[in-house]
Design a protein around this motif. Structure first.
Motif, PDB file in Angstrom:
ATOM      1  N   UNK A  87       0.860  -1.190   0.000  1.00  9.08           N
ATOM      2  CA  UNK A  87       0.000   0.000   0.000  1.00  9.08           C
ATOM      3  C   UNK A  87       0.889   1.231   0.000  1.00  9.08           C
ATOM      4  N   UNK A  88       0.435   2.272  -0.659  1.00  5.51           N
ATOM      5  CA  UNK A  88       1.117   3.569  -0.659  1.00  5.51           C
ATOM      6  C   UNK A  88       0.185   4.586  -0.031  1.00  5.51           C
ATOM      7  N   UNK A  89       0.749   5.472   0.785  1.00  6.11           N
ATOM      8  CA  UNK A  89      -0.062   6.525   1.397  1.00  6.11           C
ATOM      9  C   UNK A  89       0.632   7.863   1.176  1.00  6.11           C
ATOM     10  N   UNK A  90      -0.094   8.804   0.631  1.00  7.55           N
ATOM     11  CA  UNK A  90       0.393  10.181   0.464  1.00  7.55           C
ATOM     12  C   UNK A  90      -0.378  11.062   1.436  1.00  7.55           C
ATOM     13  N   UNK A  91       0.312  12.034   2.027  1.00  9.01           N
ATOM     14  CA  UNK A  91      -0.371  13.035   2.863  1.00  9.01           C
ATOM     15  C   UNK A  91       0.139  14.404   2.457  1.00  9.01           C
ATOM     16  N   UNK A  92      -0.768  15.228   1.946  1.00  9.25           N
ATOM     17  CA  UNK A  92      -0.410  16.573   1.519  1.00  9.25           C
ATOM     18  C   UNK A  92      -1.117  17.546   2.453  1.00  9.25           C
ATOM     19  N   UNK A  93      -0.380  17.843   3.536  1.00 14.80           N
ATOM     20  CA  UNK A  93      -0.942  18.599   4.663  1.00 14.80           C
ATOM     21  C   UNK A  93      -1.502  19.947   4.225  1.00 14.80           C
ATOM     22  N   UNK A  94      -0.718  20.641   3.378  1.00 17.99           N
ATOM     23  CA  UNK A  94      -1.110  21.999   2.977  1.00 17.99           C
ATOM     24  C   UNK A  94      -2.472  22.025   2.291  1.00 17.99           C
ATOM     25  N   UNK A  95      -2.865  20.911   1.718  1.00 15.73           N
ATOM     26  CA  UNK A  95      -4.141  20.849   0.991  1.00 15.73           C
ATOM     27  C   UNK A  95      -5.186  20.009   1.720  1.00 15.73           C
ATOM     28  N   UNK A  96      -4.803  19.512   2.879  1.00 13.07           N
ATOM     29  CA  UNK A  96      -5.662  18.581   3.645  1.00 13.07           C
ATOM     30  C   UNK A  96      -6.101  17.437   2.734  1.00 13.07           C
ATOM     31  N   UNK A  97      -5.122  16.819   2.099  1.00 10.64           N
ATOM     32  CA  UNK A  97      -5.430  15.727   1.176  1.00 10.64           C
ATOM     33  C   UNK A  97      -4.605  14.473   1.514  1.00 10.64           C
ATOM     34  N   UNK A  98      -5.187  13.350   1.224  1.00 17.21           N
ATOM     35  CA  UNK A  98      -4.473  12.091   1.348  1.00 17.21           C
ATOM     36  C   UNK A  98      -4.926  11.162   0.219  1.00 17.21           C
ATOM     37  N   UNK A  99      -4.010  10.306  -0.201  1.00 12.78           N
ATOM     38  CA  UNK A  99      -4.339   9.323  -1.246  1.00 12.78           C
ATOM     39  C   UNK A  99      -3.804   7.968  -0.791  1.00 12.78           C
ATOM     40  N   UNK A 100      -4.631   6.952  -0.960  1.00 14.55           N
ATOM     41  CA  UNK A 100      -4.225   5.586  -0.598  1.00 14.55           C
ATOM     42  C   UNK A 100      -4.305   4.704  -1.835  1.00 14.55           C
ATOM     43  N   UNK A 101      -3.241   3.933  -2.047  1.00 17.89           N
ATOM     44  CA  UNK A 101      -3.166   3.059  -3.222  1.00 17.89           C
ATOM     45  C   UNK A 101      -2.812   1.652  -2.715  1.00 17.89           C
ATOM     46  N   UNK A 102      -3.613   0.651  -3.071  1.00 17.41           N
ATOM     47  CA  UNK A 102      -3.350  -0.726  -2.607  1.00 17.41           C
ATOM     48  C   UNK A 102      -3.342  -1.670  -3.791  1.00 17.41           C
ATOM     49  N   UNK A 103      -2.411  -2.618  -3.772  1.00 20.61           N
ATOM     50  CA  UNK A 103      -2.430  -3.560  -4.888  1.00 20.61           C
ATOM     51  C   UNK A 103      -1.269  -4.525  -4.874  1.00 20.61           C
ATOM     52  N   UNK A 104      -1.032  -5.108  -6.017  1.00 18.89           N
ATOM     53  CA  UNK A 104       0.053  -6.077  -6.158  1.00 18.89           C
ATOM     54  C   UNK A 104       1.288  -5.385  -6.733  1.00 18.89           C
ATOM     55  N   UNK A 105       2.443  -5.983  -6.449  1.00 18.82           N
ATOM     56  CA  UNK A 105       3.722  -5.363  -6.831  1.00 18.82           C
ATOM     57  C   UNK A 105       4.501  -6.321  -7.718  1.00 18.82           C
ATOM     58  N   UNK A 106       5.120  -5.754  -8.753  1.00 23.75           N
ATOM     59  CA  UNK A 106       5.992  -6.548  -9.637  1.00 23.75           C
ATOM     60  C   UNK A 106       7.256  -5.743  -9.911  1.00 23.75           C
ATOM     61  N   UNK A 107       8.321  -6.448 -10.237  1.00 26.79           N
ATOM     62  CA  UNK A 107       9.563  -5.762 -10.604  1.00 26.79           C
ATOM     63  C   UNK A 107       9.474  -5.329 -12.059  1.00 26.79           C
ATOM     64  N   UNK A 108       9.977  -4.141 -12.364  1.00 24.91           N
ATOM     65  CA  UNK A 108      10.052  -3.750 -13.777  1.00 24.91           C
ATOM     66  C   UNK A 108      11.293  -4.419 -14.362  1.00 24.91           C
ATOM     67  N   UNK A 109      11.350  -4.600 -15.685  1.00 29.59           N
ATOM     68  CA  UNK A 109      12.502  -5.278 -16.294  1.00 29.59           C
ATOM     69  C   UNK A 109      13.821  -4.564 -15.973  1.00 29.59           C
ATOM     70  N   UNK A 110      14.896  -5.366 -15.971  1.00 31.97           N
ATOM     71  CA  UNK A 110      16.217  -4.874 -15.552  1.00 31.97           C
ATOM     72  C   UNK A 110      16.680  -3.613 -16.287  1.00 31.97           C
ATOM     73  N   UNK A 111      16.450  -3.455 -17.604  1.00 35.88           N
ATOM     74  CA  UNK A 111      16.947  -2.232 -18.260  1.00 35.88           C
ATOM     75  C   UNK A 111      16.347  -0.955 -17.658  1.00 35.88           C
ATOM     76  N   UNK A 112      15.082  -1.007 -17.238  1.00 35.20           N
ATOM     77  CA  UNK A 112      14.463   0.182 -16.632  1.00 35.20           C
ATOM     78  C   UNK A 112      15.059   0.443 -15.254  1.00 35.20           C
ATOM     79  N   UNK A 113      15.349  -0.626 -14.512  1.00 40.46           N
ATOM     80  CA  UNK A 113      15.983  -0.458 -13.198  1.00 40.46           C
ATOM     81  C   UNK A 113      17.383   0.138 -13.371  1.00 40.46           C
ATOM     82  N   UNK A 114      18.050  -0.296 -14.408  1.00 39.44           N
ATOM     83  CA  UNK A 114      19.397   0.209 -14.705  1.00 39.44           C
ATOM     84  C   UNK A 114      19.340   1.717 -14.998  1.00 39.44           C
ATOM     85  N   UNK A 115      18.382   2.099 -15.837  1.00 40.07           N
ATOM     86  CA  UNK A 115      18.248   3.533 -16.177  1.00 40.07           C
ATOM     87  C   UNK A 115      17.963   4.352 -14.919  1.00 40.07           C
TER      88      UNK A 115
END
Ligand SMILES: Cc1cc2nc3c(=O)[nH]c(=O)nc-3n(C[C@H](O)[C@H](O)[C@H](O)COP(=O)(O)O)c2cc1C
Length: 205
Positions: A87-115
């Motif tokens: 899960x990812x949680x963002x808190x933007x105090x100045x705007x009184x905003x929050x966003x929650x993201x939940x899901x599955x995770x995968x690795x991106x291919x090695x060339x993108x990790x390299x970049x």
């Protein structure tokens, strides 16, 4: 652009949560939010015990994956290897905003990790090359002295990338946008994946 109040209304919500996220992110930058790309990444260990730490959001892809980076050897890397969900949680105090993201995770291919690794600054690359992130630091002095070897290695071979560097992408099952209100009747808009599309609805505050 979705106005803050409209954001809580399903009538004005875009079809895909990543589009609303990008709108809100741009609005956070315009509003001067400090480090809007800093987020809490929550994982679970092999026993199901939750864990959490702050990470930098690397980006959101057009097809709606939230990306972040770190070492496969770190605690989060080991946890994501055993249980690829987060899960990812963002808190933007100045705007009184929050966003929650939940899901599955995968690795991106090695060339993108390299970049991603090669785009980091020299200090970050030096430490990442020498550290086994999240392992016990038994001798800080010798660790600091040992940094001179990777520093020199990077000068001689600037394309060096540790085999353990990872970029992960979280593909959400749900995304919630929360807009605080002074009267506490907060606006909550939740997207839930439904097959290849998204449904969205309001939640009680
Ligand atoms: C603002 C901020 C941004 C950070 N960004 C990252 C990041 O992008 N990747 C990373 O591995 N650690 C990042 N860290 C450090 C993590 O919070 C954490 O200490 C580290 O990843 C080790 O966590 P782990 O032991 O759970 O793996 C950041 C810390 C802060 C405060």
């Amino acid at each position: 652009m979705v106005e803050p109040c409209q954001a809580g209304s399903p009538d004005h919500a875009p079809e895909h949560p990543q589009d609303l996220f990008v709108d809100w992110f741009a609005a956070a930058i315009a509003a001067g939010v400090t480090e809007p790309h800093a987020m809490t990444l929550s994982t679970v260990d092999a026993d199901g015990l939750p864990d959490a730490r702050v990470l930098i959001l690397k980006g959101v892809t057009d097809d709606g994956a939230w990306t972040f980076a770190g070492s496969a050897q770190s605690t989060k890397g080991v946890q994501l290897g055993a249980r690829p969900a987060a899960a990812l949680t963002f808190h933007w105090k100045e705007q009184i905003r929050s966003i929650r993201v939940r899901g599955t995770v995968a690795q991106v291919p090695a060339p993108a990790a390299r970049r991603d690794f090669l785009a980091r600054g020299p200090a970050a690359r030096t430490v990442a090359l020498s550290a086994q992130q999240s392992s016990q630091l038994t001798d800080p002095g010798s660790f600091n002295r040992a940094l001179s070897a990777p520093r020199q290695q990077l000068e001689e071979e600037p394309e060096t990338v540790p085999e353990t560097w990872r970029v992960w992408q979280l593909v959400p099952a749900s995304v919630e946008f929360w807009q605080g209100q002074e009267d506490r009747n907060h606006l909550r808009l939740q997207y839930v994946r439904s097959g290849s599309s998204w449904e969205h609805h309001r939640l009680q505050p």
